[in-house]
Design an enzyme around this catalytic site. Structure first.
Site, PDB file in Angstrom:
ATOM      1  N   SER A  20      23.111  47.292  37.583  1.00 31.46           N
ATOM      2  CA  SER A  20      22.023  47.356  38.141  1.00 31.46           C
ATOM      3  C   SER A  20      21.563  46.386  39.279  1.00 31.46           C
ATOM      4  CB  SER A  20      20.991  47.217  36.939  1.00 31.46           C
ATOM      5  OG  SER A  20      21.092  45.948  36.288  1.00 31.46           O
ATOM      6  N   ASN A  21      22.163  45.172  39.276  1.00 31.22           N
ATOM      7  CA  ASN A  21      21.922  44.249  40.093  1.00 31.22           C
ATOM      8  C   ASN A  21      23.152  43.717  40.851  1.00 31.22           C
ATOM      9  OD1 ASN A  21      20.164  43.029  41.760  1.00 31.22           O
ATOM     10  ND2 ASN A  21      19.621  41.155  40.362  1.00 31.22           N
ATOM     11  N   SER A  28      17.522  27.927  31.993  1.00 27.92           N
ATOM     12  CA  SER A  28      16.918  27.818  33.352  1.00 27.92           C
ATOM     13  C   SER A  28      16.097  26.466  33.296  1.00 27.92           C
ATOM     14  CB  SER A  28      16.058  29.013  33.971  1.00 27.92           C
ATOM     15  OG  SER A  28      15.286  28.469  34.994  1.00 27.92           O
ATOM     16  N   TYR A  85       9.503  35.867  33.038  1.00 24.92           N
ATOM     17  CA  TYR A  85      10.849  35.865  33.283  1.00 24.92           C
ATOM     18  C   TYR A  85      11.146  34.414  32.493  1.00 24.92           C
ATOM     19  CZ  TYR A  85      14.959  33.414  35.011  1.00 24.92           C
ATOM     20  OH  TYR A  85      16.059  32.542  35.172  1.00 24.92           O
ATOM     21  N   LYS A 134      13.553  32.934  29.059  1.00 24.51           N
ATOM     22  CA  LYS A 134      14.199  32.014  28.793  1.00 24.51           C
ATOM     23  C   LYS A 134      13.715  31.130  27.837  1.00 24.51           C
ATOM     24  CE  LYS A 134      17.404  33.256  31.885  1.00 24.51           C
ATOM     25  NZ  LYS A 134      18.448  33.797  31.460  1.00 24.51           N
ATOM     26  N   ARG A 175      13.669  20.900  45.221  1.00 27.01           N
ATOM     27  CA  ARG A 175      14.218  21.331  43.959  1.00 27.01           C
ATOM     28  C   ARG A 175      15.666  20.728  43.944  1.00 27.01           C
ATOM     29  NH1 ARG A 175       9.814  22.848  43.294  1.00 27.01           N
ATOM     30  NH2 ARG A 175       9.120  24.971  43.021  1.00 27.01           N
TER      31      ARG A 175
END
Length: 339
Positions: free
Chosen positions: A36-37, A127, A152, A156, A234
């Site tokens: 799908s991705n 994550s 999302y 997690k 980040r």
């Protein structure tokens, strides 16, 4: 005896690099992916790098009967590394139920099958989003889990809770959750890398697509953050380093070196880089000037997040070896190949 490992979402960006590292270490790999991705062509890249084609099953993990059938047929697996999940923060805000179904039901179905085994090892793709805007930097594994900024991120957090609670009542299950910071880059061969479908959600593929001319302009979301240059910070980790952390985590469980049957590790470099620093480094390694503009802040973006990696360094015996420039150079090499 060759040890068989299942990698769900194994044709995705991180999953494919993990498959390469597992095969290089002598594991037999079975990939589950519903495409799908991702693209079936990634299988060719993995095979070209390692000289061995992994087993592949196109399977939707949301179909419980298919999951039961898979584990009956592959009863000899010694571990599962679980990547298969939807991962676009913005999309999750608009389609929360899709994210909860895809990211949680699939996890539950896999754990239900692993509970039936005499011994099972499970690595979960988590994550650093679970920390939100951390109170102190760098972020340690004991930092408080903040309320999620998106469905999302919430999947997690809930995923970790599901695994932890399952481990509490399942002595035969050993699990490690790896909390990634920001994976970037590609394999040095440029045979596999990040393949975003549609508009990239992450900074580096947007940078490389702008560099190659696919995108006219790069947007920087805010330059008024309380950082040195005003842009967000980040912890960018090379995907190959990240992949090697999965192998280290799996070996820890297989060898019985874990001190608890549920453990958590941060996986990053321990160094933060601002958006502008990433752009400058890319311009340096590519000899390309990027067309970018400052736009309004994006909802849900934290100011800064970078890892304290001392636990992974000491306990897993793993350390990132590649730097920001290495990662950007490999991402650029990959972009040039797929353009």
């Amino acid at each position: 005896m060759i040890q068989k490992v299942v990698v769900t979402g194994g044709l995705g960006f991180i999953g494919s690099h993990v498959v390469v590292e597992l095969q290089n270490e002598g594991f037999e790999v079975v990939i589950i992916d519903n495409l799908s991705n991702s693209s079936i062509d990634v299988l060719k890249g993995i095979t070209a790098i390692t000289g061995k084609q992994p087993l592949f099953e196109k399977l939707d993990l949301r179909e419980k009967e298919s999951v039961i059938d898979f584990f009956k047929r592959h009863h000899d697996i010694i571990g599962v590394i679980h990547f298969a999940a939807s991962k676009a923060v913005g999309e999750s805000v608009n389609l929360p139920l899709l994210y909860y179904e895809n990211n949680l039901n699939t996890l539950i179905y896999i754990l239900q099958e692993l509970q039936k085994k005499e011994a099972a090892n499970f690595i979960f793709s988590s994550s650093c989003t679970v920390y939100g805007q951390a109170d102190t930097l760098p972020i340690t594994e004991s930092a408080p889990i903040k309320e999620a900024e998106s469905p999302y991120g919430n999947t997690k957090q809930i995923g970790e809770e599901i695994i932890r609670d399952t481990c509490k009542v399942t002595d035969t299950l050993n699990a490690i959750a790896l909390r990634y910071f920001n994976p970037i880059g590609a394999h040095e061969s440029a045979k596999i890398g990040e393949l975003p479908i549609g508009t990239p959600q992450n900074l580096v593929p947007f940078i490389t697509q702008t560099g190659i001319g696919l995108r006219e302009q790069l947007s920087i979301f805010g330059n008024d953050y309380p950082t040195e240059d005003g842009t967000c910070i980040r912890d960018y980790i090379h995907v190959v380093d990240l992949a090697k952390a999965h192998v280290a985590a799996l070996k820890r469980l297989i060898n019985g070196n874990n001190t608890d049957n549920y453990e958590v590790f941060n996986i990053g470099t321990g160094k933060g880089s601002s958006v502008l620093e990433v752009i400058t480094a890319f311009e340096d390694v590519s000899n390309k000037k990027l067309n970018y503009k400052i736009v309004d802040r994006r909802e849900g973006d934290v100011i800064a997040a970078y890892a304290d990696t001392s636990k992974a360094n000491k306990v897993l015996g793993w350390k990132s070896k590649l730097n920001l420039r290495d990662a950007l150079a490999s991402a650029w090499k990959w972009e040039q190949r797929i353009k």
